[in-house]
Design an enzyme around this catalytic site. Structure first.
Site, PDB file in Angstrom:
ATOM      1  N   ILE A  50      -5.019  -1.826   2.753  1.00 19.71           N
ATOM      2  CA  ILE A  50      -5.697  -1.363   1.540  1.00 19.71           C
ATOM      3  C   ILE A  50      -7.194  -1.337   1.843  1.00 19.71           C
ATOM      4  CG2 ILE A  50      -5.997  -1.675  -0.947  1.00 19.71           C
ATOM      5  CD1 ILE A  50      -3.748  -3.788  -0.815  1.00 19.71           C
ATOM      6  N   HIS A  51      -7.772  -0.145   1.865  1.00 27.62           N
ATOM      7  CA  HIS A  51      -9.207  -0.107   2.114  1.00 27.62           C
ATOM      8  C   HIS A  51      -9.931   1.041   1.419  1.00 27.62           C
ATOM      9  CE1 HIS A  51      -8.179   3.063   5.003  1.00 27.62           C
ATOM     10  NE2 HIS A  51      -9.442   3.419   4.916  1.00 27.62           N
TER      11      HIS A  51
END
Length: 349
Positions: A201-202
């Site tokens: 998740i970025h």
């Protein structure tokens, strides 16, 4: 001939590695100068990549990071311009869709130096993504566009870019997967051997929206508690937000960012990928692992058409239900060339 290569983020290091190897092998007449903007500054997200991919240390490191998109891009343009004035290259090569990509393109174009964009023509058609702005501007300012797919070619044609600038070569990330996949390294402190979920998740659209971030984490936690372990290499920016907001990630196998060879091991041994990363969607396909993408659109539309990737957004229930019903089709098409994109690219200089 002299070429300046601009890199700044992890995926660009990988792409540049295979192209640089192709230059060294096939074009002894070319001198390559590598400029690292510093966009990924953490040692685990930058230095280790140069070491394990056997890329020569950058000739220049601009150490530019931690600002806004505008601040970083402006400072990068200034720093890259100085390098280009000193080196006077025949070409500048940029990769992908980061601020470093756009900065390198603008600096070169203003100095009338030809720009080659590798991984050109991708479109999510979401102008709220900074990456989409970077892609479009870079493609229209570049001299030569190396595309991974026929869809990318069509996107460029639809925007009025002539076929004389476009070279369909396949995807250099597939080259990298073939070459470096044999060198994949197990993470020594990770006590999981197989059949886990690999998640990342970025994306700012997810991390900067607390509701979306919590919803994704809740989905991963539900899967970890009821189905399969989840390994989450955590981006420093995401980690800081999670800590600040006191989001519970105790049920997940959270680890620090890993090098490329360790990520390849994770991909080889996981059962499913859940991500908002553009590159990881493709790499999941390369290793024939089903992928759930926590976004509302993707640049890699071929993966959706082939049924190997599924857009699930950020709703907890949608993600969990999609995971419970996910499959990977037998005998998927070869979508991104045959693994010789880099060798094709270097022939054009």
């Amino acid at each position: 001939m002299k070429i300046v290569t601009i890199v700044g983020a992890r995926p660009q290091f990988v792409k540049a590695a295979v192209v640089s190897k192709a230059f060294s092998k096939n074009r002894k007449d070319i001198t390559e100068i590598i400029v690292h903007t510093g966009q990924h500054f953490d040692a685990n997200m930058s230095n280790v990549f140069f070491d394990e991919l056997e890329i020569p240390n950058p000739n220049y490191n601009l150490n530019i990071s931690s600002g806004t998109h505008g601040q970083n891009t402006g400072r990068m343009i200034e720093g890259i311009e100085k390098v280009l004035l000193e080196e006077e290259p025949n070409w500048v090569i940029v990769y992908g869709d980061t601020d470093s990509t756009l900065a390198g393109t603008i600096a070169a174009a203003k100095l009338h130096i030809p720009v080659a964009h590798i991984e050109a023509g991708l479109r999510s058609f979401n102008k709220f993504m900074p990456e989409e702005i970077n892609r479009v501007l870079t493609d229209h300012a570049s001299t030569m566009l190396f595309t991974p797919t026929q869809t990318a070619n069509q996107n460029l044609n639809n925007e009025g870019i002539g076929s004389d600038k476009i070279r369909l070569v396949g995807d250099v990330m597939y080259d990298a997967t073939i070459y470096y996949g044999l060198k994949a390294k197990k993470i020594p402190y990770l006590n999981i051997s197989s059949n886990f979920i690999l998640s990342t998740i970025h994306r700012a659209e997810n991390t900067n929206n607390l509701e979306k971030l919590k919803s994704i984490i809740h989905a991963l936690t539900h899967i970890a508690e009821n189905s399969s372990s989840v390994v989450l290499p955590l981006h420093p920016r995401t980690k800081a937000i999670i800590k600040k907001e006191n989001i519970d990630i105790s049920k997940l196998n959270v680890i620090d960012p890993v090098g490329y060879l360790e990520m390849l091991w994770l991909l080889k041994n996981c059962s499913t990928v859940i991500t908002d990363s553009g590159g990881l969607q493709k790499e999941a396909y390369f290793f024939q692992k089903p992928c759930l993408t926590t976004r509302s659109e993707t640049e890699w539309v071929e993966l959706l058409d082939e049924g190997v990737n599924h857009l699930v957004g950020t709703d907890t229930n949608v993600i969990v239900n999609a995971y419970n019903n996910i499959t990977f089709p037998s005998n998927p098409k070869l979508l991104y060339g045959v693994g010789n994109a880099a060798e094709q690219i270097v022939k054009y200089f």
